[in-house]
Write a protein that holds these residues in place. Structure first.
Motif, PDB file in Angstrom:
ATOM      1  N   VAL A  59      -4.685  -2.383  -2.760  1.00 48.68           N
ATOM      2  CA  VAL A  59      -3.953  -2.489  -4.015  1.00 48.68           C
ATOM      3  C   VAL A  59      -4.032  -3.926  -4.517  1.00 48.68           C
ATOM      4  CG1 VAL A  59      -1.674  -2.347  -5.082  1.00 48.68           C
ATOM      5  CG2 VAL A  59      -2.403  -0.592  -3.457  1.00 48.68           C
ATOM      6  N   LYS A  80     -10.739  -0.218  -0.021  1.00 49.16           N
ATOM      7  CA  LYS A  80     -10.035  -0.802  -1.172  1.00 49.16           C
ATOM      8  C   LYS A  80      -8.599  -1.109  -0.787  1.00 49.16           C
ATOM      9  CE  LYS A  80     -12.905   1.280  -4.633  1.00 49.16           C
ATOM     10  NZ  LYS A  80     -13.648   0.235  -5.233  1.00 49.16           N
ATOM     11  N   GLU A  92       0.823  -1.209   0.000  1.00 48.74           N
ATOM     12  CA  GLU A  92       0.000   0.000   0.000  1.00 48.74           C
ATOM     13  C   GLU A  92       0.858   1.260   0.000  1.00 48.74           C
ATOM     14  OE1 GLU A  92      -3.312   0.073  -0.359  1.00 48.74           O
ATOM     15  OE2 GLU A  92      -3.475  -2.112  -0.303  1.00 48.74           O
ATOM     16  N   ARG A  96      -6.842  -0.843  -7.777  1.00 46.97           N
ATOM     17  CA  ARG A  96      -7.346  -1.163  -6.439  1.00 46.97           C
ATOM     18  C   ARG A  96      -8.677  -1.887  -6.563  1.00 46.97           C
ATOM     19  NH1 ARG A  96      -4.498   3.479  -5.849  1.00 46.97           N
ATOM     20  NH2 ARG A  96      -3.088   3.578  -4.078  1.00 46.97           N
TER      21      ARG A  96
END
Length: 125
Positions: A54, A52, A24, A42
């Protein structure tokens, strides 16, 4: 930044880093500093969730491409060699080696491009 990537890679090898958090943070840094070279995808953590995470990171620097994909709890990292827009080689790498290679490619690009130099300075903080 290359030194930062080397330290991050060493931490990953030692198991001292939280891999999901690292992904992240890396995605955010790359989006901020190399927006023309970076694509981050995402996905929702759960169905209908606003949260969300990645799912993938793709960075293209000259003839080198670096891809990171989350596959459940597993992270898969690939280095691509691209010639005239065509990928001629894909090498799956351990995450730590991928981070080291990405750092080296950014440093190399920074030596050739003023935009990459500014990005490198931004990543170093």
């Amino acid at each position: 930044m290359v030194d930062d990537f080397d330290l991050d890679a060493a931490e990953l090898r030692a198991g001292g880093a939280d891999l999901p958090r690292f992904v992240e943070v890396l995605a955010a840094k790359l989006e901020d500093t190399l927006p023309q070279n970076t694509v981050v995808e995402r996905r929702s953590v759960r169905f209908l969730s606003r949260e969300k995470q990645v799912a993938s990171i793709d960075v293209t620097l000259g003839d080198d491409g670096f891809g990171l994909r989350r596959d459940g709890a597993r992270v898969v990292t690939v280095r691509r060699k691209v010639v005239r827009g065509i990928t001629i080689r894909n090498d799956e790498l351990p995450v730590a080696d991928w981070v080291t290679g990405l750092g080296a490619a950014i440093a190399r690009e920074a030596g050739e491009s003023s935009a990459a130099h500014v990005a490198l300075s931004g990543l170093l903080g």
